[in-house]
Design a protein around this motif. Sequence first.
Motif, PDB file in Angstrom:
ATOM      1  N   LYS A  55      29.262  31.400  30.017  1.00  0.00           N
ATOM      2  CA  LYS A  55      30.471  30.928  30.716  1.00  0.00           C
ATOM      3  C   LYS A  55      30.157  30.620  32.176  1.00  0.00           C
ATOM      4  O   LYS A  55      30.628  29.628  32.733  1.00  0.00           O
ATOM      5  CB  LYS A  55      31.591  31.969  30.639  1.00  0.00           C
ATOM      6  N   GLU A  56      29.366  31.488  32.791  1.00  0.00           N
ATOM      7  CA  GLU A  56      28.958  31.274  34.178  1.00  0.00           C
ATOM      8  C   GLU A  56      28.087  30.023  34.285  1.00  0.00           C
ATOM      9  O   GLU A  56      28.190  29.256  35.238  1.00  0.00           O
ATOM     10  CB  GLU A  56      28.205  32.495  34.720  1.00  0.00           C
ATOM     11  N   TYR A  57      27.250  29.813  33.261  1.00  0.00           N
ATOM     12  CA  TYR A  57      26.404  28.621  33.242  1.00  0.00           C
ATOM     13  C   TYR A  57      27.268  27.359  33.223  1.00  0.00           C
ATOM     14  O   TYR A  57      26.985  26.393  33.935  1.00  0.00           O
ATOM     15  CB  TYR A  57      25.464  28.649  32.030  1.00  0.00           C
ATOM     16  N   GLU A  58      28.342  27.368  32.438  1.00  0.00           N
ATOM     17  CA  GLU A  58      29.229  26.209  32.388  1.00  0.00           C
ATOM     18  C   GLU A  58      29.891  25.957  33.745  1.00  0.00           C
ATOM     19  O   GLU A  58      30.046  24.808  34.158  1.00  0.00           O
ATOM     20  CB  GLU A  58      30.285  26.379  31.288  1.00  0.00           C
ATOM     21  N   LYS A  59      30.280  27.029  34.438  1.00  0.00           N
ATOM     22  CA  LYS A  59      30.876  26.884  35.782  1.00  0.00           C
ATOM     23  C   LYS A  59      29.853  26.267  36.742  1.00  0.00           C
ATOM     24  O   LYS A  59      30.165  25.356  37.496  1.00  0.00           O
ATOM     25  CB  LYS A  59      31.352  28.234  36.334  1.00  0.00           C
ATOM     26  N   TRP A  60      28.625  26.799  36.708  1.00  0.00           N
ATOM     27  CA  TRP A  60      27.555  26.313  37.590  1.00  0.00           C
ATOM     28  C   TRP A  60      27.238  24.849  37.296  1.00  0.00           C
ATOM     29  O   TRP A  60      27.151  24.031  38.208  1.00  0.00           O
ATOM     30  CB  TRP A  60      26.318  27.191  37.417  1.00  0.00           C
ATOM     31  N   ILE A 103      37.911  39.721  37.693  1.00  0.00           N
ATOM     32  CA  ILE A 103      39.159  39.433  36.970  1.00  0.00           C
ATOM     33  C   ILE A 103      38.962  38.204  36.087  1.00  0.00           C
ATOM     34  O   ILE A 103      39.315  38.206  34.906  1.00  0.00           O
ATOM     35  CB  ILE A 103      40.335  39.218  37.951  1.00  0.00           C
ATOM     36  N   ALA A 104      38.357  37.163  36.659  1.00  0.00           N
ATOM     37  CA  ALA A 104      38.095  35.938  35.886  1.00  0.00           C
ATOM     38  C   ALA A 104      37.162  36.232  34.718  1.00  0.00           C
ATOM     39  O   ALA A 104      37.394  35.757  33.596  1.00  0.00           O
ATOM     40  CB  ALA A 104      37.495  34.869  36.802  1.00  0.00           C
ATOM     41  N   LYS A 105      36.151  37.036  34.953  1.00  0.00           N
ATOM     42  CA  LYS A 105      35.197  37.380  33.890  1.00  0.00           C
ATOM     43  C   LYS A 105      35.890  38.171  32.776  1.00  0.00           C
ATOM     44  O   LYS A 105      35.659  37.910  31.596  1.00  0.00           O
ATOM     45  CB  LYS A 105      34.033  38.172  34.469  1.00  0.00           C
ATOM     46  N   ARG A 106      36.736  39.114  33.174  1.00  0.00           N
ATOM     47  CA  ARG A 106      37.468  39.915  32.187  1.00  0.00           C
ATOM     48  C   ARG A 106      38.324  39.018  31.291  1.00  0.00           C
ATOM     49  O   ARG A 106      38.489  39.273  30.114  1.00  0.00           O
ATOM     50  CB  ARG A 106      38.323  40.960  32.897  1.00  0.00           C
ATOM     51  N   GLU A 107      38.827  37.930  31.863  1.00  0.00           N
ATOM     52  CA  GLU A 107      39.648  36.987  31.108  1.00  0.00           C
ATOM     53  C   GLU A 107      38.800  35.853  30.523  1.00  0.00           C
ATOM     54  O   GLU A 107      39.326  34.806  30.147  1.00  0.00           O
ATOM     55  CB  GLU A 107      40.766  36.444  32.000  1.00  0.00           C
ATOM     56  N   ASP A 108      37.492  36.060  30.485  1.00  0.00           N
ATOM     57  CA  ASP A 108      36.536  35.118  29.897  1.00  0.00           C
ATOM     58  C   ASP A 108      36.578  33.749  30.594  1.00  0.00           C
ATOM     59  O   ASP A 108      36.309  32.724  29.979  1.00  0.00           O
ATOM     60  CB  ASP A 108      36.792  34.980  28.393  1.00  0.00           C
ATOM     61  N   PHE A 109      36.974  33.747  31.839  1.00  0.00           N
ATOM     62  CA  PHE A 109      37.049  32.561  32.689  1.00  0.00           C
ATOM     63  C   PHE A 109      38.041  31.516  32.177  1.00  0.00           C
ATOM     64  O   PHE A 109      38.067  30.402  32.688  1.00  0.00           O
ATOM     65  CB  PHE A 109      35.667  31.920  32.899  1.00  0.00           C
ATOM     66  N   LYS A 110      38.862  31.876  31.199  1.00  0.00           N
ATOM     67  CA  LYS A 110      39.847  30.927  30.672  1.00  0.00           C
ATOM     68  C   LYS A 110      40.933  30.714  31.716  1.00  0.00           C
ATOM     69  O   LYS A 110      41.544  31.659  32.195  1.00  0.00           O
ATOM     70  CB  LYS A 110      40.453  31.440  29.364  1.00  0.00           C
ATOM     71  N   LYS A 111      41.111  29.451  32.052  1.00  0.00           N
ATOM     72  CA  LYS A 111      42.116  29.026  33.035  1.00  0.00           C
ATOM     73  C   LYS A 111      41.805  29.537  34.442  1.00  0.00           C
ATOM     74  O   LYS A 111      42.699  29.792  35.239  1.00  0.00           O
ATOM     75  CB  LYS A 111      43.519  29.417  32.586  1.00  0.00           C
ATOM     76  N   TRP A 112      40.519  29.675  34.759  1.00  0.00           N
ATOM     77  CA  TRP A 112      40.064  30.054  36.094  1.00  0.00           C
ATOM     78  C   TRP A 112      39.166  28.956  36.651  1.00  0.00           C
ATOM     79  O   TRP A 112      38.323  28.416  35.956  1.00  0.00           O
ATOM     80  CB  TRP A 112      39.281  31.366  36.065  1.00  0.00           C
ATOM     81  N   ASP A 113      39.366  28.617  37.926  1.00  0.00           N
ATOM     82  CA  ASP A 113      38.534  27.638  38.637  1.00  0.00           C
ATOM     83  C   ASP A 113      37.717  28.335  39.711  1.00  0.00           C
ATOM     84  O   ASP A 113      38.188  29.306  40.321  1.00  0.00           O
ATOM     85  CB  ASP A 113      39.409  26.589  39.335  1.00  0.00           C
ATOM     86  N   VAL A 132      35.982  31.024  45.901  1.00  0.00           N
ATOM     87  CA  VAL A 132      36.864  32.052  45.359  1.00  0.00           C
ATOM     88  C   VAL A 132      37.270  31.599  43.957  1.00  0.00           C
ATOM     89  O   VAL A 132      37.384  30.398  43.705  1.00  0.00           O
ATOM     90  CB  VAL A 132      38.096  32.259  46.270  1.00  0.00           C
ATOM     91  N   PHE A 133      37.444  32.541  43.039  1.00  0.00           N
ATOM     92  CA  PHE A 133      37.985  32.209  41.727  1.00  0.00           C
ATOM     93  C   PHE A 133      39.503  32.223  41.825  1.00  0.00           C
ATOM     94  O   PHE A 133      40.087  33.182  42.321  1.00  0.00           O
ATOM     95  CB  PHE A 133      37.519  33.212  40.661  1.00  0.00           C
ATOM     96  N   LEU A 134      40.124  31.128  41.372  1.00  0.00           N
ATOM     97  CA  LEU A 134      41.576  30.994  41.375  1.00  0.00           C
ATOM     98  C   LEU A 134      42.056  30.618  39.979  1.00  0.00           C
ATOM     99  O   LEU A 134      41.375  29.872  39.271  1.00  0.00           O
ATOM    100  CB  LEU A 134      42.015  29.887  42.335  1.00  0.00           C
ATOM    101  N   LYS A 135      43.215  31.107  39.616  1.00  0.00           N
ATOM    102  CA  LYS A 135      43.838  30.667  38.372  1.00  0.00           C
ATOM    103  C   LYS A 135      44.065  29.157  38.481  1.00  0.00           C
ATOM    104  O   LYS A 135      44.415  28.655  39.556  1.00  0.00           O
ATOM    105  CB  LYS A 135      45.174  31.374  38.143  1.00  0.00           C
ATOM    106  N   GLU A 136      43.873  28.454  37.385  1.00  0.00           N
ATOM    107  CA  GLU A 136      44.040  27.001  37.400  1.00  0.00           C
ATOM    108  C   GLU A 136      45.414  26.585  37.922  1.00  0.00           C
ATOM    109  O   GLU A 136      45.536  25.635  38.688  1.00  0.00           O
ATOM    110  CB  GLU A 136      43.859  26.427  35.990  1.00  0.00           C
ATOM    111  N   SER A 137      46.451  27.302  37.506  1.00  0.00           N
ATOM    112  CA  SER A 137      47.811  26.953  37.921  1.00  0.00           C
ATOM    113  C   SER A 137      47.980  27.087  39.432  1.00  0.00           C
ATOM    114  O   SER A 137      48.596  26.235  40.074  1.00  0.00           O
ATOM    115  CB  SER A 137      48.835  27.814  37.190  1.00  0.00           C
ATOM    116  N   TYR A 138      47.424  28.146  40.009  1.00  0.00           N
ATOM    117  CA  TYR A 138      47.510  28.325  41.461  1.00  0.00           C
ATOM    118  C   TYR A 138      46.675  27.275  42.179  1.00  0.00           C
ATOM    119  O   TYR A 138      47.102  26.708  43.181  1.00  0.00           O
ATOM    120  CB  TYR A 138      47.056  29.733  41.862  1.00  0.00           C
TER     121      TYR A 138
END
Length: 146
Positions: A55-60, A103-113, A132-138
């Motif tokens: 998941k981190e690889y996909e973000k990177w 927090i983002a990792k605990r939620e498997d990065f779903k809906k986190w930017d 910073v990791f932010l919820k997509e909606s925020y």
Amino acid sequence: MCKIQFLNTGSFKIIREGQLFSRIDKGIVITDRYERDLYGVGFFKNINLSKEYPKEYEKWKGLIRRCYGKNQKSSYIYSEVDERWHCFDNFIEDLPYIPNYFIAKREDFKKWDLDKDYYSDYIKIYSPKTCVFLKESYNALYRDKN
């Protein structure tokens, strides 16, 4: 044992002689882990990290693509990635220090930017100091506000 030096990076790889000739005979390329092969920028010290942290690889990969890919959106034209983060291993090492990472990792990065301009509209660099990791909606609300 054979010691191979790669011309592009100067790095070395040690490989058993039999394995070397077997790969050559089969046409298998011996890869240089320090070759900047992701959009000419991203590279690994330890390629296995991408399997350990998918998941981190996909973000990177996404942030490298947004900043250096051919089909860049206009909002990323002046954006860049801190040179330290060109290496995936360094990115992984720094992630625990990025706000909201756990927090983002605990939620498997779903809906986190992974956001680069939360702290400043003028700094367009993905780095350990600016992200910073932010919820997509925020993040969408914040992006629309600016």
